[in-house]
Scaffold this motif. Structure first.
Motif, mmCIF file in Angstrom:
data_model
loop_
_atom_site.group_PDB
_atom_site.id
_atom_site.type_symbol
_atom_site.label_atom_id
_atom_site.label_comp_id
_atom_site.label_asym_id
_atom_site.label_seq_id
_atom_site.Cartn_x
_atom_site.Cartn_y
_atom_site.Cartn_z
ATOM 1 N N PHE A 1 0.820 -1.224 0.000
ATOM 2 C CA PHE A 1 0.000 0.000 0.000
ATOM 3 C C PHE A 1 0.847 1.265 0.000
ATOM 4 O O PHE A 1 0.476 2.262 0.611
ATOM 5 N N SER A 2 2.017 1.221 -0.617
ATOM 6 C CA SER A 2 2.885 2.398 -0.569
ATOM 7 C C SER A 2 3.521 2.628 -1.938
ATOM 8 O O SER A 2 3.790 1.679 -2.677
ATOM 9 N N ARG A 3 3.762 3.913 -2.241
ATOM 10 C CA ARG A 3 4.445 4.212 -3.509
ATOM 11 C C ARG A 3 5.948 4.307 -3.311
ATOM 12 O O ARG A 3 6.719 4.020 -4.205
ATOM 13 N N ASP A 4 6.372 4.736 -2.095
ATOM 14 C CA ASP A 4 7.804 4.984 -1.888
ATOM 15 C C ASP A 4 8.469 4.015 -0.912
ATOM 16 O O ASP A 4 9.650 4.121 -0.630
ATOM 17 N N GLY A 5 7.693 3.086 -0.377
ATOM 18 C CA GLY A 5 8.268 2.148 0.598
ATOM 19 C C GLY A 5 8.546 2.804 1.943
ATOM 20 O O GLY A 5 9.216 2.235 2.793
ATOM 21 N N ILE A 6 8.019 4.033 2.124
ATOM 22 C CA ILE A 6 8.234 4.742 3.400
ATOM 23 C C ILE A 6 6.891 5.065 4.069
ATOM 24 O O ILE A 6 6.697 4.794 5.244
ATOM 25 N N TYR A 7 5.987 5.633 3.271
ATOM 26 C CA TYR A 7 4.686 5.998 3.834
ATOM 27 C C TYR A 7 3.556 5.197 3.167
ATOM 28 O O TYR A 7 3.603 4.945 1.965
ATOM 29 N N PRO A 8 2.537 4.843 3.934
ATOM 30 C CA PRO A 8 1.389 4.173 3.323
ATOM 31 C C PRO A 8 0.473 5.180 2.623
ATOM 32 O O PRO A 8 0.522 6.367 2.940
ATOM 33 N N ASP A 9 -0.326 4.689 1.715
ATOM 34 C CA ASP A 9 -1.218 5.562 0.962
ATOM 35 C C ASP A 9 -2.639 5.004 1.067
ATOM 36 O O ASP A 9 -2.934 3.927 0.542
ATOM 37 N N ILE A 10 -3.512 5.747 1.712
ATOM 38 C CA ILE A 10 -4.878 5.275 1.953
ATOM 39 C C ILE A 10 -5.640 5.055 0.637
ATOM 40 O O ILE A 10 -6.507 4.174 0.546
ATOM 41 N N LYS A 11 -5.270 5.831 -0.386
ATOM 42 C CA LYS A 11 -5.971 5.690 -1.683
ATOM 43 C C LYS A 11 -5.731 4.298 -2.257
ATOM 44 O O LYS A 11 -6.606 3.692 -2.859
ATOM 45 N N ILE A 12 -4.506 3.798 -2.082
ATOM 46 C CA ILE A 12 -4.205 2.441 -2.585
ATOM 47 C C ILE A 12 -5.032 1.425 -1.795
ATOM 48 O O ILE A 12 -5.612 0.502 -2.358
ATOM 49 N N VAL A 13 -5.106 1.640 -0.481
ATOM 50 C CA VAL A 13 -5.883 0.711 0.354
ATOM 51 C C VAL A 13 -7.329 0.651 -0.153
ATOM 52 O O VAL A 13 -7.907 -0.441 -0.324
ATOM 53 N N GLU A 14 -7.912 1.816 -0.402
ATOM 54 C CA GLU A 14 -9.317 1.859 -0.842
ATOM 55 C C GLU A 14 -9.503 1.103 -2.156
ATOM 56 O O GLU A 14 -10.437 0.335 -2.325
ATOM 57 N N LYS A 15 -8.558 1.343 -3.073
ATOM 58 C CA LYS A 15 -8.662 0.695 -4.392
ATOM 59 C C LYS A 15 -8.506 -0.823 -4.269
ATOM 60 O O LYS A 15 -9.220 -1.603 -4.893
ATOM 61 N N VAL A 16 -7.527 -1.225 -3.434
ATOM 62 C CA VAL A 16 -7.246 -2.652 -3.268
ATOM 63 C C VAL A 16 -8.438 -3.356 -2.602
ATOM 64 O O VAL A 16 -8.813 -4.464 -2.978
ATOM 65 N N TYR A 17 -9.025 -2.673 -1.650
ATOM 66 C CA TYR A 17 -10.196 -3.218 -0.950
ATOM 67 C C TYR A 17 -11.317 -3.528 -1.955
ATOM 68 O O TYR A 17 -11.904 -4.611 -1.955
ATOM 69 N N GLU A 18 -11.579 -2.566 -2.841
ATOM 70 C CA GLU A 18 -12.632 -2.758 -3.852
ATOM 71 C C GLU A 18 -12.247 -3.869 -4.822
ATOM 72 O O GLU A 18 -13.067 -4.703 -5.193
ATOM 73 N N TYR A 19 -10.979 -3.874 -5.201
ATOM 74 C CA TYR A 19 -10.521 -4.873 -6.181
ATOM 75 C C TYR A 19 -10.650 -6.288 -5.613
ATOM 76 O O TYR A 19 -11.104 -7.207 -6.288
ATOM 77 N N ALA A 20 -10.260 -6.437 -4.351
ATOM 78 C CA ALA A 20 -10.353 -7.767 -3.721
ATOM 79 C C ALA A 20 -11.814 -8.228 -3.689
ATOM 80 O O ALA A 20 -12.115 -9.388 -3.956
ATOM 81 N N LYS A 21 -12.687 -7.287 -3.370
ATOM 82 C CA LYS A 21 -14.124 -7.609 -3.305
ATOM 83 C C LYS A 21 -14.610 -8.131 -4.655
ATOM 84 O O LYS A 21 -15.283 -9.150 -4.740
ATOM 85 N N GLU A 22 -14.210 -7.408 -5.703
ATOM 86 C CA GLU A 22 -14.579 -7.824 -7.071
ATOM 87 C C GLU A 22 -14.102 -9.237 -7.359
ATOM 88 O O GLU A 22 -14.733 -9.997 -8.081
ATOM 89 N N LYS A 23 -12.939 -9.561 -6.797
ATOM 90 C CA LYS A 23 -12.320 -10.867 -7.080
ATOM 91 C C LYS A 23 -12.784 -11.963 -6.116
ATOM 92 O O LYS A 23 -12.246 -13.071 -6.097
ATOM 93 N N GLY A 24 -13.721 -11.634 -5.250
ATOM 94 C CA GLY A 24 -14.318 -12.652 -4.385
ATOM 95 C C GLY A 24 -13.522 -13.014 -3.145
ATOM 96 O O GLY A 24 -13.773 -14.049 -2.527
ATOM 97 N N ILE A 25 -12.552 -12.169 -2.790
ATOM 98 C CA ILE A 25 -11.832 -12.425 -1.524
ATOM 99 C C ILE A 25 -11.826 -11.124 -0.698
ATOM 100 O O ILE A 25 -12.319 -10.097 -1.165
ATOM 101 N N SER A 26 -11.264 -11.183 0.489
ATOM 102 C CA SER A 26 -11.184 -9.945 1.270
ATOM 103 C C SER A 26 -9.817 -9.821 1.927
ATOM 104 O O SER A 26 -9.011 -10.761 1.917
#
Ligand code: PSV
Ligand code: MN
Length: 408
Positions: free
Chosen positions: A90-115
């Motif tokens: 969930f990070s672009r620089d390997g230093i700070y996390p990015d909530i936008k990535i988390v949100e996108k990944v959460y939706e993507y996982a849902k689409e793919k039938g896992i969580s």
């Protein structure tokens, strides 16, 4: 012989030896068993040697890791959640996390039938060479504490309310650090993080004998994890990674103590030969013995969900095919579980009372090591409408060819 016939014959033999009811119970346990798989098994984990070797078709980002995890769940129907590592996933620089990535990944996982499952703060990338929660540098400690609070928040909102903490803190030589101060700093940083993490989020503290510290690690054993967990609160417990012990440690004994003390716990399953090999789980007897304690302690399959421990695989692969490796792990865990259910606890109690040492051992091993439980595991899969052999099914699926072509 046809597989269906082979299974029925095997089931009949097991029923004759252990009884119809217990064999059925074993099939049901295998059907209901769920285990979390780590995102990091699918990605690159080269380390730079061997010309940066990565197997072809490796997942290049978190979305491809989710594709792979979702496919594993489709084949096994046993892995509905994927554990993630904040700075890897969930990070672009390997230093700070990015909530936008988390949100996108959460939706993507849902689409793919896992969580999303356990959230792992990542304490071992840039800036952590002097430690994370015990770093002498204030800004480094602060950054990792913030990441831990962030992990707690996203675990509650986007995942399954669990964070798992592993710290690379420690030292290489006697005299290098003040051991007492180092421990106190760990405790202080943990308390500071805990205060700001939503109260219903569960936390597991992982211990490890070494790495990168060779002389000392701040949390080297389950006792240290336990003291820290107890200091923090009731929803905090001990994470047992099978690869993190000295040789020969009786891990089922650790499990039984934690259960007896009502401590929340969790597992990182894998196989260890040398140290922290992180290899696929093999159907070894220690894992069957561990499952026996977990069943007896009612920290698995408990209808009160709060009582259940967290079951995860922590695995990376060297040269072996990653899908074969993770499917092998799931298969091995199911075999171990099936064995543990067959142990006749009543007979065990009687023999223990009579002090029949060898007879008790023989009764135990009849189930734990001497029978073939594959018919139970295969039958459970048939009843879930999946292939009886997920690795065979993977090889026939064309998925490997597809990812090798697409992920150049
Ligand atoms: C450390 O060796 C560990 O077991 C921890 O669980 C980490 O989160 C994981 O491996 C990945 O590095
Ligand atoms: Mn681990």
């Amino acid at each position: 012989m046809e597989i269906e016939k082979w299974i029925e014959r095997g089931i009949k033999q097991l029923e004759e030896e252990f009884g119809k009811e217990v064999v059925e119970k074993s099939i049901n346990c295998v059907k209901n068993f769920e285990v979390e798989i780590p995102s990091w098994i699918f990605g690159s984990f080269g380390g730079g040697r061997f010309g940066n070797y990565t197997p072809s078709g490796f997942a290049r980002n978190i979305y491809e890791k989710i594709d792979d995890a979702s496919f594993v769940h489709k084949l096994t129907s046993a892995t509905p959640r994927i554990a993630t590592h904040i700075l890897w996933d969930f990070s672009r620089d390997g230093i700070y996390p990015d909530i936008k990535i988390v949100e996108k990944v959460y939706e993507y996982a849902k689409e793919k039938g896992i969580s999303l499952g356990a959230i792992n703060p990542t304490y071992f990338l840039t800036g952590s060479y002097k430690g994370s929660f015990t770093s002498p540098e204030n800004h480094i400690r602060k950054r990792y504490i913030q990441q831990t609070i962030f992990a707690g928040e996203i675990a509650k909102k986007y995942a399954n309310n669990l964070i798992t903490l592993w710290f690379p803190d420690g030292s290489l030589y006697p005299g290098q650090i003040d051991l007492i101060e180092n421990y106190k700093l760990m405790k202080k940083s943990l308390i500071e993080s805990y205060r700001k993490i939503p109260k219903d989020v569960k936390i597991l503290i992982e211990y490890k004998l070494f790495e990168p510290g060779t002389y000392s690690t701040t949390i080297p054993d389950w006792g240290t994890s336990y003291i820290l967990a107890k200091t923090l609160g009731k929803n905090v417990g001990v994470l047992i990674d099978l690869g993190h012990h000295p040789h020969g440690v009786n891990i089922e004994k650790i499990v039984s103590t934690l259960i007896a003390e009502n401590v929340y716990g969790g597992f990182h399953f894998n196989t260890r030969y040398s140290a922290d090999d992180d290899h696929a789980v093999e159907p070894n007897l220690q894992i069957a013995r561990i499952f026996y304690e977990l069943l007896k302690g009612k920290v698995i399959f408990n209808s009160d969900k709060d009582k259940n421990w967290a079951y995860m695989i922590d695995q990376v692969s060297g040269r072996e095919n990653r899908f074969h490796a993770i499917l092998h792990s799931i298969d091995s865990l199911q075999i171990a579980l099936a064995r543990s259910v067959l142990v006749n606890s009543k007979k065990m109690k009687k023999l223990q009372k009579e002090d029949e040492i060898i007879l008790a051992n023989r009764e135990f091993n009849k189930a734990i090591s001497l029978c073939d439980v594959r018919p139970i595991v295969y039958k459970a899969r048939f009843e879930k409408n999946i292939h009886y052999d997920p690795i065979k099914s993977y090889m026939e699926s064309g998925y490997q060819e597809k990812i090798e072509k697409e992920r150049k």
